[in-house]
Design a protein around this motif. Structure first.
Motif: not given
Length: 195
Positions: A104-111, A115-119
């Protein structure tokens, strides 16, 4: 709404759904005879969508193509480059929903920024690369819980060189966890974009 978007913005009969969901957009495409390409990292969901497609074909005379990719839309799919007339979906809302199956694009601890930059950024770049000239990219999203998701995606689309066609305000009732109106931003890819 999915069927209305497909009827209004179908450019070349190739539709890419960058966050498959529960099959409403796939069934809308099949009902209109439009080729459907979809990505979703939830492998269990992709299996269910493949089954739904088979069941739908048993009771209809549909000959349009369905191709599902069990991966996130931030991962580039070379065979789609310069082939898609319409991309339309509603991407994940950062950490709003609890997606647990697949990468998934979001994992606990992702800012939110990461998330915007990596997904989101690679997803939008892929949508741009998949689009034919004059292809449409439509995104159903909204700001929520202090995150300016709509504004951030809108800005990123403009930075890619996409041209705004319209913004459609949806009346979908109130959901307590989302506190602003939901819209679909509709952009067009034109020659001369920066990517």
């Amino acid at each position: 709404m999915a069927k209305q978007i497909l009827e209004k913005y179908n450019v070349n009969n190739n539709y890419y759904d960058f966050s498959c969901g529960w099959g409403v957009r796939m069934l809308s495409a099949l009902s209109l005879g439009i080729n459907y390409y979809g990505s979703d990292p939830n492998t269990e969901l992709v299996e269910q969508l493949n089954s739904l497609e088979k069941e739908y074909r048993k009771v209809t005379r549909v000959d349009s193509l369905v191709k599902l990719y069990p991966k996130g839309s931030e991962i580039f799919i070379p065979e789609l480059e310069n082939t898609i007339g319409l991309s339309f979906s509603s991407p994940p809302y950062f950490n709003l929903e609890d997606y647990r199956v697949g990468e998934q694009s979001y994992k606990v601890g992702t800012s939110y920024g990461d998330w915007l930059k990596n997904f989101v950024e690679p997803m939008l770049t892929n949508l741009y690369r998949y689009a034919i000239n004059n292809g449409i990219i439509a995104i159903n999203v909204k700001n929520f819980n202090g995150n300016n998701l709509y504004n951030d995606i809108f800005k990123m689309c403009k930075e890619l060189g996409l041209v705004l066609v319209e913004e459609i305000v949806l009346d979908i009732g109130k959901r307590p966890q989302l506190n602003s109106e939901e819209k679909i931003m509709v952009f067009k890819k034109q020659k001369g974009g920066i990517k």
